[in-house]
Enzyme design. Structure first.
Site, mmCIF file in Angstrom:
data_model
loop_
_atom_site.group_PDB
_atom_site.id
_atom_site.type_symbol
_atom_site.label_atom_id
_atom_site.label_comp_id
_atom_site.label_asym_id
_atom_site.label_seq_id
_atom_site.Cartn_x
_atom_site.Cartn_y
_atom_site.Cartn_z
ATOM 1 N N ARG A 38 0.820 -1.216 0.000
ATOM 2 C CA ARG A 38 0.000 0.000 0.000
ATOM 3 C C ARG A 38 0.855 1.269 0.000
ATOM 4 O O ARG A 38 0.462 2.283 -0.587
ATOM 5 C CB ARG A 38 -0.961 -0.006 1.196
ATOM 6 C CG ARG A 38 -2.154 -0.902 0.945
ATOM 7 C CD ARG A 38 -3.131 -0.890 2.094
ATOM 8 N NE ARG A 38 -4.384 -1.544 1.726
ATOM 9 C CZ ARG A 38 -5.352 -1.835 2.572
ATOM 10 N NH1 ARG A 38 -5.233 -1.531 3.846
ATOM 11 N NH2 ARG A 38 -6.459 -2.416 2.150
ATOM 12 N N LYS A 198 -17.004 -18.498 2.663
ATOM 13 C CA LYS A 198 -18.422 -18.446 2.997
ATOM 14 C C LYS A 198 -19.305 -17.740 1.979
ATOM 15 O O LYS A 198 -18.991 -16.647 1.525
ATOM 16 C CB LYS A 198 -18.590 -17.736 4.339
ATOM 17 C CG LYS A 198 -18.079 -18.582 5.488
ATOM 18 C CD LYS A 198 -18.338 -17.870 6.783
ATOM 19 C CE LYS A 198 -18.109 -18.814 7.967
ATOM 20 N NZ LYS A 198 -18.195 -18.086 9.224
ATOM 21 N N GLY A 355 -8.256 -9.120 0.111
ATOM 22 C CA GLY A 355 -7.090 -9.506 0.910
ATOM 23 C C GLY A 355 -6.537 -10.887 0.574
ATOM 24 O O GLY A 355 -5.372 -11.028 0.180
ATOM 25 N N GLY A 378 -12.516 -4.538 1.663
ATOM 26 C CA GLY A 378 -13.940 -4.192 1.736
ATOM 27 C C GLY A 378 -14.412 -3.340 0.557
ATOM 28 O O GLY A 378 -15.491 -3.553 0.026
HETATM 29 C C1 3PG Z 1 -8.707 -1.710 4.839
HETATM 30 O O1 3PG Z 1 -7.671 -2.045 5.408
HETATM 31 O O2 3PG Z 1 -9.503 -2.516 4.324
HETATM 32 C C2 3PG Z 1 -8.989 -0.251 4.706
HETATM 33 O O3 3PG Z 1 -7.904 0.495 5.113
HETATM 34 C C3 3PG Z 1 -10.223 0.126 5.493
HETATM 35 O O4 3PG Z 1 -10.056 -0.170 6.847
HETATM 36 P P1 3PG Z 1 -11.340 -0.386 7.754
HETATM 37 O O5 3PG Z 1 -11.951 -1.683 7.303
HETATM 38 O O6 3PG Z 1 -10.852 -0.431 9.181
HETATM 39 O O7 3PG Z 1 -12.277 0.759 7.505
HETATM 40 MG MG MG Z 2 -11.154 -3.840 6.219
#
Ligand code: 3PG
Ligand code: MG
Length: 397
Positions: A38, A198, A355, A378
């Site tokens: 990142r 899942k 991820g 997310g």
């Molecule tokens: C992540 O790591 O997915 C982003 O930086 C967002 O982080 P968060 O899910 O804690 O909002």
């Molecule tokens: Mg996250």
């Protein structure tokens, strides 16, 4: 949904204080960054603004602190950014107030400053207008380069774009371009591969994808739920049996939308979830009662690769098996390498994210060969779900 964003091409940054939202939520162990992906991703934006004579003021969150917590300080990250950038990155102990204002006013053109974790203030996650105002005092221009935090409507990801002239940074721009090519305006046919444990965490995603893609490959633990729903025995495999009706609804929706669903036709099975566990491949209609499916079998991989051959565009989220415990990584690795080769040959646009997906593609050694690999978790999922991302929408205005 085409771009229509202002980018750095339109921004006049010389001599300006530029608030740049980046995602520095990097994995750390014992105060050291263990994966700098990142950080690497945001360097082009930082360099460009700095080279053009802008004052770069980085805003970022780290972890999910409840109030100020030294364990979630961005200070060690400032050092890591500085190393990767090859240039000093100053640090201020707070992202608003006197500490921040002083640090900003001592910046010369081209210099870089990181402000402390925005989530040390409750106003960040609440997108509190007063907190937004405090942040906005520090800058003349706002640049958002944090696609991976754009699913959050927070002060530093959304609020600021409403009060300062806002621009997409280079990474945000690349991400949006790739996502547009992946799903908004793709070259057809489009195949999606969705894996992971899942169904329950990906219902919205599956329901959206079947209306958008020509074929959907389902792998990983979630495939077992579908296999079970179609009336087959999955033995001791991970499966959300209470979601059988949901799985059938998704299959039905796919049929209506003319989207082919590709489920595993065989599975690599073992008695236990353990690296190196003794294993055997069975047809999907012959999974033993006392074993669990830990990967897709070679015939499934052949089908998946054939689907990739038929596609002009591939969108991938989630591994096909328990890739973290070899040899159950083989299905994921084989399909990933095949997609990488098709991409290299100029036959495929491949967009992946999430991820586990990034870890799996790194493990397969093919990340560089995909057209685009998103570091977003997310945010990438919400995009696959067809949801508007607040951080992106605010830049459109
Ligand atoms: C992540 O790591 O997915 C982003 O930086 C967002 O982080 P968060 O899910 O804690 O909002
Ligand atoms: Mg996250």
């Amino acid at each position: 949904m085409m771009t229509a964003f202002r980018t750095l091409d339109q921004a006049d940054v010389k001599g300006k204080r530029v608030l740049v939202r980046v995602d520095l939520n990097v994995p750390m162990e014992n105060g050291r960054v263990t994966d700098a992906t990142r950080i690497e991703r945001v360097l082009p934006t930082i360099r460009e603004i700095s080279d053009k004579g802008g004052k770069v003021i980085l805003l970022a969150h780290f972890g999910r602190p409840k109030g100020r917590d030294p364990k979630e300080s961005l200070k060690p990250v400032a050092e890591a950014v500085s190393q990767h950038l090859g240039k000093t990155v100053a640090f201020a102990d707070d992202c608003i107030g006197e500490a921040a204002a002083n640090a900003v006013s001592s910046l010369k053109d081209g210099e870089v400053l990181l402000l402390e974790n925005t989530r040390f203030h409750a106003g960040e996650e609440k997108n509190d207008p007063d907190f937004v105002k405090e942040l906005a005092k520090l800058g003349d221009i706002y640049v958002n380069d944090a696609f991976s935090a754009a699913h959050r409507a927070h002060a530093s990801t959304e609020g600021l774009a409403r009060v300062l002239p806002g621009y997409a940074g280079r990474t945000m721009q690349a991400e949006l371009d790739a996502l547009t090519k992946g799903l908004e305006a793709p070259k057809r046919p489009v195949v999606a591969i969705v894996g992971g444990a899942k169904v329950s965490s990906k219902i919205d995603l599956l329901e959206n994808l079947v209306t958008k893609v020509d074929a959907l490959v389902i792998g990983g633990g979630m495939a077992n739920t579908f296999v079970h729903a179609t009336g087959l025995n999955v033995g001791k495999s991970l499966a959300e049996k209470d979601l059988a009706a949901t799985a059938m609804r998704i299959i039905e929706k796919a049929r209506e939308a003319n989207c082919a669903i590709i489920l595993p036709v065989d599975g690599v099975c073992a008695y236990e979830f353990k690296a190196g566990a003794h294993n055997h491949t069975y047809g999907i209609d012959a999974i033993p009662e006392d074993q669990m499916i830990l990967d897709v079998g070679s015939q499934s991989v052949e089908r998946i690769n054939a689907a990739i051959n038929d596609a002009a565009t591939l969108v991938w989220n989630g591994p096909l098996g328990a890739f973290e415990i070899p040899p159950f990584d083989q299905g994921t690795v084989a399909a990933a390498r095949h997609a990488a080769q098709r991409t290299k040959d100029g036959k495929l646009v491949s967009v992946a994210g999430g991820g586990d997906t990034v870890a799996a593609l790194n493990h397969a050694g093919v990340t560089e060969n995909f057209s685009y690999v998103s570091t977003a978790g997310g945010a990438f999922l919400e995009w696959l779900e067809g949801k508007a991302l607040p951080g992106v929408e605010a830049l459109r205005a």
